[in-house]
Design an enzyme around this catalytic site. Structure first.
Site, PDB file in Angstrom:
ATOM      1  N   GLY A  31       0.743  -1.042   0.002  1.00 45.38           N
ATOM      2  CA  GLY A  31       0.024  -0.034  -0.138  1.00 45.38           C
ATOM      3  C   GLY A  31       0.869   1.252   0.178  1.00 45.38           C
ATOM      4  O   GLY A  31       1.996   1.224  -0.306  1.00 45.38           O
ATOM      5  N   HIS A  37       4.541   1.746  -7.949  1.00 37.69           N
ATOM      6  CA  HIS A  37       3.468   0.664  -7.999  1.00 37.69           C
ATOM      7  C   HIS A  37       2.511   0.789  -9.080  1.00 37.69           C
ATOM      8  O   HIS A  37       2.120  -0.175  -9.734  1.00 37.69           O
ATOM      9  CB  HIS A  37       2.400   0.854  -6.591  1.00 37.69           C
ATOM     10  CG  HIS A  37       3.342   0.705  -5.350  1.00 37.69           C
ATOM     11  ND1 HIS A  37       3.522   1.835  -4.570  1.00 37.69           N
ATOM     12  CD2 HIS A  37       3.881  -0.373  -4.694  1.00 37.69           C
ATOM     13  CE1 HIS A  37       4.258   1.379  -3.243  1.00 37.69           C
ATOM     14  NE2 HIS A  37       4.481   0.149  -3.598  1.00 37.69           N
ATOM     15  N   GLN A  61       7.497  -9.543   7.858  1.00 37.69           N
ATOM     16  CA  GLN A  61       8.528  -9.218   7.257  1.00 37.69           C
ATOM     17  C   GLN A  61       9.220  -8.112   7.963  1.00 37.69           C
ATOM     18  O   GLN A  61      10.308  -7.580   7.341  1.00 37.69           O
ATOM     19  CB  GLN A  61       8.387  -9.054   5.770  1.00 37.69           C
ATOM     20  CG  GLN A  61       7.755  -7.884   5.585  1.00 37.69           C
ATOM     21  CD  GLN A  61       7.379  -7.785   3.901  1.00 37.69           C
ATOM     22  OE1 GLN A  61       6.312  -8.498   3.397  1.00 37.69           O
ATOM     23  NE2 GLN A  61       7.984  -6.866   3.226  1.00 37.69           N
ATOM     24  N   ASP A 150      13.396  -3.596  -5.741  1.00 35.48           N
ATOM     25  CA  ASP A 150      13.693  -4.523  -4.870  1.00 35.48           C
ATOM     26  C   ASP A 150      14.446  -5.939  -5.403  1.00 35.48           C
ATOM     27  O   ASP A 150      13.712  -6.872  -5.530  1.00 35.48           O
ATOM     28  CB  ASP A 150      12.417  -5.039  -3.923  1.00 35.48           C
ATOM     29  CG  ASP A 150      11.876  -3.836  -3.149  1.00 35.48           C
ATOM     30  OD1 ASP A 150      12.450  -3.140  -2.130  1.00 35.48           O
ATOM     31  OD2 ASP A 150      10.656  -3.416  -3.537  1.00 35.48           O
TER      32      ASP A 150
HETATM   33  O1  PAF Z   1       7.659  -5.283  -1.898  1.00 35.61           O
HETATM   34  C1  PAF Z   1       6.730  -5.045  -1.063  1.00 35.61           C
HETATM   35  O2  PAF Z   1       6.089  -4.215  -0.976  1.00 35.61           O
HETATM   36  C2  PAF Z   1       6.497  -6.427  -0.329  1.00 35.61           C
HETATM   37  O3  PAF Z   1       7.777  -6.991   0.105  1.00 35.61           O
HETATM   38  C3  PAF Z   1       5.784  -7.579  -0.877  1.00 35.61           C
HETATM   39  C4  PAF Z   1       6.267  -8.028  -1.815  1.00 35.61           C
HETATM   40  C5  PAF Z   1       4.455  -7.004  -0.952  1.00 35.61           C
HETATM   41  C6  PAF Z   1       5.436  -8.565   0.433  1.00 35.61           C
HETATM   42  O4  PAF Z   1       4.745  -8.029   1.490  1.00 35.61           O
END
Ligand code: PAF
Length: 281
Positions: A31, A37, A61, A150
């Protein structure tokens, strides 16, 4: 656009959609969507008939001292942006909906995730792999799009998909930069004006390193890495790493390397930013 909060309802709806023969793309996010995004959603449309965006700040995470509680959230704005990009579905579960209270299963990738951010954020990639595997199972997506920003995460997820035979194609979508060159990240909003100015050293040092390696090849990689590290250290508050690695293996490059990747992670104030750039050899 339909919004799902419950995993069973989402799973059922996606299975119904797949039964009609439609191809589904998933865009996993936490989000607080930005242009990076949105570029993933646009990419997803190119590969599927329908696009589902997951919005879930995945608690497992984040380490105990990390920014889970203050991670930026703005669900209404995210919904508007998903609508604008013509996403078909949003899956936005609460943490207690996503994980059963006695959930005790985790997915651990043991090679690509061991260095870089994995070494500095213990448990991070375990949390990422576990939630992404759940999202793949719940959505049944044919294709999933992740940002190349990432870089380590993208490689770890590709490896997990290969090793565990998930029937999903992983697409990496190019990193998006702001007009001044800073890689877009939800965490950029934590930066003060002064920190943001200093943070530009990340992309400047990486671009300079790319140019130097494009000209001089692998032979100059060591000295170029040292110079980039020196530059970044002048302006950041703490450098986590600056590495020049083989783009596939995330190991030191050798004569077989076809592409290398230069990766950096550094703190500006309390904000940890990552950036990376690839160089074809
Ligand atoms: O890259 C992200 O935003 C997060 O690590 C993901 C892949 C949505 C997993 O929570």
């Amino acid at each position: 656009m339909k919004i799902f909060r419950e995993r069973k309802a989402f799973q059922q709806a996606m299975a119904d959609l797949k039964r009609t023969g439609k191809r589904l793309a998933l865009v996993p996010t936490m989000g607080f969507l930005h242009e990076g995004h949105l570029s993933l959603i646009r990419e997803a449309h190119k590969h599927a008939d329908a696009v589902a965006v997951s919005i879930f700040v995945n608690p497992i995470q984040f380490g105990p001292t990390e920014d889970l509680d203050k991670y930026p959230r703005d669900f209404e704005r995210d919904v508007r942006l998903c609508e604008q990009e013509k996403a078909d579905f949003i899956f936005a579960p609460a943490p207690e909906e996503m994980y059963d209270s006695n959930a005790s299963t985790r997915i651990i990738e043991k090679s690509l995730s061991s260095g870089l951010c994995g070494a500095l954020r213990p448990g991070h990639f375990e949390g990422v792999c576990t939630v992404v595997a759940k999202l793949f199972n719940l959505s049944g997506a044919d294709v999933a799009v992740f940002g190349e920003k990432d870089a380590q995460q993208l490689r770890v997820i590709k490896r997990m998909v290969r090793d565990l035979d998930f029937p999903v194609e992983i697409i990496g979508s190019p990193l998006v930069r702001d007009t001044d060159g800073l890689a877009l990240s939800s965490r950029n909003r934590y930066l003060s004006e002064e920190e943001r100015k200093r943070a530009l050293v990340l992309n400047q040092a990486l671009f300079a390193a790319k140019q130097a390696i494009s000209r001089g090849g692998l032979a100059v990689a060591g000295e170029v890495a040292e110079a980039a590290e020196f530059e970044i250290k002048q302006r950041c508050d703490k450098l986590d790493y600056l590495k020049v690695l083989d783009s596939d293996t995330l190991q030191p490059p050798d004569a077989n390397s076809r592409e290398i990747i230069i990766l950096a992670a550094a703190y500006f104030g309390k904000t940890r930013l990552i950036d990376s750039i690839k160089v074809e050899l």
